[in-house]
Design an enzyme around this catalytic site. Structure first.
Site, mmCIF file in Angstrom:
data_model
loop_
_atom_site.group_PDB
_atom_site.id
_atom_site.type_symbol
_atom_site.label_atom_id
_atom_site.label_comp_id
_atom_site.label_asym_id
_atom_site.label_seq_id
_atom_site.Cartn_x
_atom_site.Cartn_y
_atom_site.Cartn_z
ATOM 1 N N ARG A 55 20.144 -4.651 -72.633
ATOM 2 C CA ARG A 55 19.919 -5.193 -71.299
ATOM 3 C C ARG A 55 20.059 -6.714 -71.403
ATOM 4 O O ARG A 55 19.827 -7.290 -72.467
ATOM 5 C CB ARG A 55 18.524 -4.836 -70.789
ATOM 6 C CG ARG A 55 18.264 -3.332 -70.680
ATOM 7 C CD ARG A 55 16.836 -3.076 -70.228
ATOM 8 N NE ARG A 55 16.570 -1.646 -70.077
ATOM 9 C CZ ARG A 55 16.062 -0.862 -71.017
ATOM 10 N NH1 ARG A 55 15.756 -1.381 -72.214
ATOM 11 N NH2 ARG A 55 15.853 0.426 -70.808
ATOM 12 N N LYS A 97 11.863 -2.071 -72.323
ATOM 13 C CA LYS A 97 10.917 -1.810 -71.243
ATOM 14 C C LYS A 97 9.677 -1.101 -71.774
ATOM 15 O O LYS A 97 9.767 -0.234 -72.634
ATOM 16 C CB LYS A 97 11.582 -0.946 -70.161
ATOM 17 C CG LYS A 97 12.624 -1.687 -69.339
ATOM 18 C CD LYS A 97 13.147 -0.813 -68.220
ATOM 19 C CE LYS A 97 14.127 -1.575 -67.321
ATOM 20 N NZ LYS A 97 14.646 -0.710 -66.235
ATOM 21 N N HIS A 150 25.378 -5.837 -66.425
ATOM 22 C CA HIS A 150 24.750 -4.544 -66.723
ATOM 23 C C HIS A 150 25.785 -3.431 -66.864
ATOM 24 O O HIS A 150 25.552 -2.437 -67.560
ATOM 25 C CB HIS A 150 23.745 -4.177 -65.634
ATOM 26 C CG HIS A 150 22.755 -3.134 -66.062
ATOM 27 N ND1 HIS A 150 21.812 -3.357 -67.037
ATOM 28 C CD2 HIS A 150 22.588 -1.849 -65.659
ATOM 29 C CE1 HIS A 150 21.087 -2.261 -67.217
ATOM 30 N NE2 HIS A 150 21.549 -1.333 -66.383
ATOM 31 N N ARG A 165 26.599 -2.596 -70.384
ATOM 32 C CA ARG A 165 25.679 -1.640 -71.022
ATOM 33 C C ARG A 165 26.088 -0.214 -70.663
ATOM 34 O O ARG A 165 26.082 0.677 -71.512
ATOM 35 C CB ARG A 165 24.249 -1.947 -70.568
ATOM 36 C CG ARG A 165 23.187 -0.981 -71.071
ATOM 37 C CD ARG A 165 21.815 -1.544 -70.706
ATOM 38 N NE ARG A 165 20.805 -0.531 -70.534
ATOM 39 C CZ ARG A 165 20.018 -0.080 -71.503
ATOM 40 N NH1 ARG A 165 20.153 -0.532 -72.739
ATOM 41 N NH2 ARG A 165 19.084 0.820 -71.249
ATOM 42 N N HIS A 206 16.115 4.624 -73.601
ATOM 43 C CA HIS A 206 15.661 5.414 -72.464
ATOM 44 C C HIS A 206 14.478 6.276 -72.875
ATOM 45 O O HIS A 206 14.506 6.929 -73.924
ATOM 46 C CB HIS A 206 16.783 6.329 -71.959
ATOM 47 C CG HIS A 206 17.849 5.598 -71.205
ATOM 48 N ND1 HIS A 206 19.096 6.135 -70.972
ATOM 49 C CD2 HIS A 206 17.854 4.372 -70.620
ATOM 50 C CE1 HIS A 206 19.821 5.262 -70.292
ATOM 51 N NE2 HIS A 206 19.092 4.200 -70.070
ATOM 52 N N TYR A 214 25.354 9.686 -67.818
ATOM 53 C CA TYR A 214 26.638 9.283 -68.387
ATOM 54 C C TYR A 214 27.577 10.464 -68.615
ATOM 55 O O TYR A 214 28.785 10.280 -68.718
ATOM 56 C CB TYR A 214 26.410 8.509 -69.692
ATOM 57 C CG TYR A 214 25.723 7.195 -69.441
ATOM 58 C CD1 TYR A 214 26.390 6.140 -68.829
ATOM 59 C CD2 TYR A 214 24.380 7.019 -69.762
ATOM 60 C CE1 TYR A 214 25.747 4.949 -68.564
ATOM 61 C CE2 TYR A 214 23.732 5.818 -69.500
ATOM 62 C CZ TYR A 214 24.417 4.796 -68.897
ATOM 63 O OH TYR A 214 23.785 3.622 -68.622
#
Length: 311
Positions: A165, A189, A257, A260, A283, A292
């Site tokens: 990110r 995150k 982004h 990514r 994730h 994806y």
């Protein structure tokens, strides 16, 4: 406002007009949003007129039940409104009811109890292999000062080459690249830490930047700097990417982004498995990574339609 088309008792219409005026004046909503809220509430009052067999009064608004709001959404869905339109409409009604509640004229609890329509997930839009490889090169950068061009290239290479990110890339320090490490320890995150392989292209790009950077880089401080030496902000890289889009003829979806997204999509297309890609991206849930597969399937179907003799 299109008041003549809105069906409601004068007391309701007067409060609605005051609410609409307050949206732009006090809440500073855009003219388009105010226009959409005007239309949504007009449609709702028209629905209530048929539902109640008469123009709704404030007393009717005060006793609204969740079932009344669900009935309105169901009618709009039958008329062809999509999830986004329905969600915006419900947001407008909630805003109006909160306004009335604030003035002691209604209760907004019924609207809050209605669940917003589930929004469809939009597929990420990655760059092609060639576009991504072009964007991350120092030669493609538009900055006049060589050190800034290499800085931009290093950041973009980390996004595409390591799937970071932008906030993760800009938080990196020289200590993260110390020694002969072939991986990066990234805190993403929720404070979740993951290990990401460090490809040679990223190492080389960072080394070139640190060699040319005119500012002293402390080993334990963010190493990417702005033109005046302060910590580099994401908006600057986003602005540089915007310039690249215009210069290279890339679509508006080509954002930092998106690099990514490109990292994940190109790995999947090259045979990478979802669990590994999930770990590399950081994730928490595999379902987040599974989007994806949709991107790659879309690309494969396009190739099929274009190339297969029986397509």
């Amino acid at each position: 406002m299109n008041e003549l088309l809105a069906i409601g008792h004068p007391e309701v219409m007067a409060e609605r007009q005051r609410w609409l005026a307050s949206l732009g004046r006090e809440r500073r909503l855009s003219a388009k949003t105010v226009e959409a809220y005007e239309r949504d509430t007009r449609q709702f009052l028209t629905f209530l007129t048929g539902h109640l067999a008469g123009a709704p009064r404030l007393a009717d608004i005060r006793t609204l039940r969740p079932a009344d709001l669900r009935g309105f959404l169901a009618q709009r869905r039958k008329q062809g409104a999509g999830a986004r339109t329905l969600g915006r409409g419900l947001a407008g009604l909630r805003s109006f009811l909160r306004y009335l509640e604030k003035n002691g004229l209604a209760n907004a609890a019924g609207a809050q109890a209605v669940r917003s329509p589930k929004q469809p997930k939009s597929l990420p839009k990655p760059l092609t292999d060639r576009e991504a490889l072009t964007v991350v090169t120092a030669d493609a950068q538009l900055a006049e000062e060589p050190w800034i061009a290499t800085r931009n290239a290093a950041v973009l290479t980390l996004l595409y080459g390591c799937g970071l990110r932008i906030s993760e890339a800009l938080a990196l320090t020289l200590n993260d690249f110390s020694g002969a490490s072939s991986s990066l320890r990234i805190t993403g995150k929720g404070g979740k830490t993951r290990i990401v392989p460090l490809i040679a292209a990223a190492t080389d790009a960072v080394a070139t930047y640190t060699r040319l950077c005119p500012y002293h880089l402390a080993a334990d401080a963010p190493m990417f700097r702005g033109s005046r030496g302060a910590t580099l902000q994401p908006a600057i890289i986003q602005r540089e990417m915007q310039k690249l889009r215009a210069a290279l003829g890339l679509p508006d979806s080509a954002t930092p982004h998106a690099l990514r997204h490109s990292f994940a999509t190109h790995l999947l297309a090259g045979g990478g498995d979802l669990r590994t890609i999930q770990e590399l991206l950081g994730h928490a849930s595999l379902s987040t990574t599974q989007v994806y597969t949709g991107v790659d399937s879309t690309r494969l179907l396009e190739i099929y339609d274009r190339a297969h003799p029986r397509a």
